[in-house]
Write an enzyme that holds these catalytic residues in place. Structure first.
Site, mmCIF file in Angstrom:
data_model
loop_
_atom_site.group_PDB
_atom_site.id
_atom_site.type_symbol
_atom_site.label_atom_id
_atom_site.label_comp_id
_atom_site.label_asym_id
_atom_site.label_seq_id
_atom_site.Cartn_x
_atom_site.Cartn_y
_atom_site.Cartn_z
ATOM 1 N N ASN A 86 0.931 -1.011 0.024
ATOM 2 C CA ASN A 86 -0.093 0.036 0.058
ATOM 3 C C ASN A 86 0.944 1.128 -0.084
ATOM 4 O O ASN A 86 1.535 1.442 1.010
ATOM 5 C CB ASN A 86 -0.987 0.001 1.328
ATOM 6 N N TRP A 87 0.919 1.775 -1.216
ATOM 7 C CA TRP A 87 2.034 3.082 -1.280
ATOM 8 C C TRP A 87 1.438 4.285 -0.639
ATOM 9 O O TRP A 87 1.890 5.230 -0.284
ATOM 10 C CB TRP A 87 1.990 3.282 -2.719
ATOM 11 N N LYS A 88 0.272 4.238 -0.019
ATOM 12 C CA LYS A 88 -0.630 5.424 0.174
ATOM 13 C C LYS A 88 -0.176 6.695 -0.532
ATOM 14 O O LYS A 88 -0.328 6.428 -1.674
ATOM 15 C CB LYS A 88 -0.142 5.714 1.880
ATOM 16 N N HIS A 95 -9.237 1.141 5.263
ATOM 17 C CA HIS A 95 -7.997 1.491 5.953
ATOM 18 C C HIS A 95 -8.241 2.479 7.213
ATOM 19 O O HIS A 95 -8.919 3.239 7.109
ATOM 20 C CB HIS A 95 -6.880 1.844 4.980
ATOM 21 N N GLU A 133 -6.518 4.884 7.948
ATOM 22 C CA GLU A 133 -6.292 6.314 7.760
ATOM 23 C C GLU A 133 -7.483 6.767 6.890
ATOM 24 O O GLU A 133 -7.856 7.929 7.070
ATOM 25 C CB GLU A 133 -4.954 6.203 6.973
ATOM 26 N N GLU A 190 -4.759 -4.569 10.937
ATOM 27 C CA GLU A 190 -3.726 -3.918 11.150
ATOM 28 C C GLU A 190 -4.009 -3.020 12.349
ATOM 29 O O GLU A 190 -4.771 -1.923 12.365
ATOM 30 C CB GLU A 190 -3.709 -2.763 10.066
ATOM 31 N N GLY A 237 3.417 2.150 10.847
ATOM 32 C CA GLY A 237 4.193 3.383 10.475
ATOM 33 C C GLY A 237 5.263 3.558 11.734
ATOM 34 O O GLY A 237 5.627 4.625 11.751
ATOM 35 N N SER A 258 3.927 -2.095 10.418
ATOM 36 C CA SER A 258 5.487 -2.327 10.461
ATOM 37 C C SER A 258 5.825 -3.654 9.998
ATOM 38 O O SER A 258 6.989 -4.053 10.771
ATOM 39 C CB SER A 258 5.774 -1.918 11.984
#
Ligand SMILES: O=C[C@H](O)COP(=O)(O)O
Length: 243
Positions: A8-10, A91, A93, A158, A164, A203
């Site tokens: 997932n490159w975000k 997600h 985020e 997650e 992160g 992570s």
């Protein structure tokens, strides 16, 4: 069972960097499914750069509606037309930055499936919820709210505090949560819940991938930061369990 390593490159990645990334990734890793989810504008260029390599490309979100006056949103149908195969939904985020509820995630999953995309639905607790010993309750509620009836796709567990941060749950904690998710999936979906892949995300790095990927009920990884460097992503894929 063959594991899935998904990147997932975000909101990262550039058009200029695609060619080198794709060339490195084309070396591939046998016996593992690879998926890369770049930002929307890079989906088609990445598919073209990967050529005939057996690597799937996906999206990081889609809208719940099929089309219409929704400025800035992207439909599942268009993503499928572009060649995306999967779409990450719910997600943390998106849930935090865009106020996405589990109900909205469920509606998006319906739209994705109707367009022929494979949804990857994310669940996970915040640090405060973990500290309050609410992890299982929170994740069960997210699954109950986010999965449509008859859902077919993948789940990504997650823990929000692990994303992160360089922190991961212990192996026992990951196993316990994946077993709890499996139990919920069986309850909600019956037989279909028995084999549904449950990815771990938060992570995942080359240094811890082997340990994490060998935990029972871990069906692969959803990788953020470490998926941005092709060498790291491939190193993680090399640590995955082969079929
Ligand atoms: O979707 C990916 C996750 O948010 C994990 O991100 P991370 O690998 O940078 O911790």
């Amino acid at each position: 069972m063959r594991q899935m390593i998904a990147g997932n490159w975000k909101m990262n990645g550039t058009l200029a960097g695609l060619s080198a990334y794709a060339s490195a990734l084309r070396q591939g890793v046998e016996g593992v499914d690879l998926l890369v989810c770049p930002p929307f504008p890079l989906i088609r260029p990445l598919i073209e750069a990967l050529g005939d390599a057996s690597i799937w490309v996906g999206a990081q979100d889609c809208d719940a509606k099929r089309s219409g006056p929704h400025t800035g949103d992207v439909s599942a149908d268009l993503l499928a037309e572009l060649g995306a195969r999967h779409v990450i939904l719910g997600h943390s985020e998106r849930r935090a930055d865009h106020g996405e509820s589990s109900t909205l995630v469920r509606d998006k999953a319906r739209a994705a499936s109707a367009a022929g995309l494979v949804p990857v639905i994310c669940v996970g607790e915040t640090e405060a919820e973990r500290d309050a010993h609410e992890t299982e309750t929170v994740v069960r509620a997210q699954l109950a709210g986010s999965l449509p009836d008859g859902f077919s796709g993948l789940i990504a567990y997650e823990p929000v505090w692990a994303i992160g941060s360089g922190k991961t749950p212990s192996e026992d904690e990951v196993e316990a949560m994946h077993r709890a998710i499996r139990a919920s999936l069986k309850k909600q979906l019956g037989e279909a819940g028995e084999a549904m892949p449950i990815l771990y995300g938060g992570s995942v790095k080359p240094a811890n991938a082997e340990t994490l990927m060998r935990i029972p009920e871990v069906g692969g990884a959803l990788v953020g930061g470490a998926s941005l460097k092709a060498e790291d992503f491939l190193a993680i894929a090399s640590a995955a369990v082969r079929d």
